[in-house]
Design an enzyme around this catalytic site. Structure first.
Site, PDB file in Angstrom:
ATOM      1  N   ASP A 157      93.570-133.306 -13.541  1.00  0.00           N
ATOM      2  CA  ASP A 157      93.907-133.842 -14.872  1.00  0.00           C
ATOM      3  C   ASP A 157      93.076-133.227 -15.998  1.00  0.00           C
ATOM      4  OD1 ASP A 157      95.981-135.530 -14.194  1.00  0.00           O
ATOM      5  OD2 ASP A 157      94.725-137.317 -14.004  1.00  0.00           O
TER       6      ASP A 157
ATOM      7  N   LYS B 216      94.841-141.025 -21.316  1.00  0.00           N
ATOM      8  CA  LYS B 216      96.221-140.543 -21.220  1.00  0.00           C
ATOM      9  C   LYS B 216      97.068-141.567 -20.478  1.00  0.00           C
ATOM     10  CE  LYS B 216      96.626-139.602 -16.672  1.00  0.00           C
ATOM     11  NZ  LYS B 216      97.523-140.342 -15.796  1.00  0.00           N
TER      12      LYS B 216
END
Length: 292
Positions: free
Chosen positions: A137, A12
């Site tokens: 996350d 990401k």
């Protein structure tokens, strides 16, 4: 009945990263837009009768419960009560400790794979709840795509998907401690914050340039103070006609956004001559754990 599967664990990037305040529990309240890119680790998960076994192609990474993927398997069996085990083989391509959620993505991919292999039928939301116990996350990595993350990163809102564009990622040969960066951050000295709403409007309009020029990371200034190389990489990107360039997460990876593939390929070739860990990727909407 499948006994094993191969899953992709995607990296990401942070399109924006804003820190709002430091909470009493020591965590920081954040507001950030995250995006999945096509750089991925390849993970093979196989059912075992009892134990959890983990192998990684990088010898310096732990293969016990210090590894987030191992923790994910432990938590899966603990939370579901499923009697079983797993052999996990991770082929790493995402740089380690790079601000790209590589470890969190591995944990998410393992949860998704075990859920399918053992027919546990846990919803994505439930998997995200379990993932949050591993790291802030991990819930995002369960869902993937374009999302706004708030709180400590666990409050997620789906955003209009980022239009397809090309991402060149450069990871310099330096190590950055996320904990140290957050501890060094002095909220009184944060003069500028991301235009998060402006980025969301640009996403709605599918305006790559509009998104790229508004990208901003409040941690970048902190990391650049001790690692000026980050500013140098961004300057090189600017010379290569990038639409926008910032550091991802707490660093040290810097990425550039390109609308045209040819420009991205040229930048990739130039950067690769100087930085060994340079990658050419693109934005994707698939969630972590799909594909083979």
């Amino acid at each position: 009945m499948k006994d094993e599967m191969i899953v992709r664990s995607y990296a990401k990037i942070n399109i924006t990263l804003d820190v709002l305040r430091r909470r009493e529990d020591g965590y920081h309240e954040v507001k950030m837009i995250m995006q999945t890119v096509s750089l991925y680790d390849r993970i093979r998960v196989r059912k075992l009768k009892r134990e959890i076994r983990l192998n990684v192609n990088l010898p310096y990474l732990p293969t016990d419960n210090r590894n987030l993927a191992y923790q994910a398997a432990q938590l899966f069996f603990e939370k579901t009560g499923v009697q079983g085990g797993a052999e996990i083989q991770i082929e790493k391509h995402i740089p380690v400790a790079a601000g790209l959620a590589g470890g969190s993505g591995n944990a998410a991919a393992v949860l998704l794979a075990l859920n399918e292999l053992y027919h546990a039928e846990l919803s994505q939301d439930r998997l995200a709840e379990i993932g949050l116990e591993i790291g802030a996350d991990v819930p995002y990595c369960i869902y993937g795509g374009t999302m706004l993350a708030e709180g400590i990163g666990e409050n997620l809102t789906r955003l209009p998907q980022m239009p397809q564009c090309y991402i060149v990622l450069v990871k310099p040969q330096i190590s950055v401690s996320t904990k140290k960066i957050y501890e060094t951050l002095d909220m009184r000295q944060v003069a500028e914050h991301p235009d998060t709403n402006g980025v969301i409007r640009a996403l709605e309009q599918k305006d790559v340039k509009g998104i790229a020029i508004r990208m901003f990371n409040v941690l970048q200034q902190v990391t650049e103070q001790t690692h000026p190389e980050i500013a140098e990489i961004r300057s090189r990107f600017m010379e290569l006609g990038v639409e926008g360039t910032i550091m991802s997460g707490s660093g040290p990876t810097v990425f550039g956004v390109f609308e045209e593939k040819t420009a991205a390929e040229k930048a990739y070739q130039v950067m690769q001559q100087r930085y060994q860990e340079t990658f050419l990727a693109e934005t994707i909407t698939e969630r972590n754990g799909t594909g083979s």
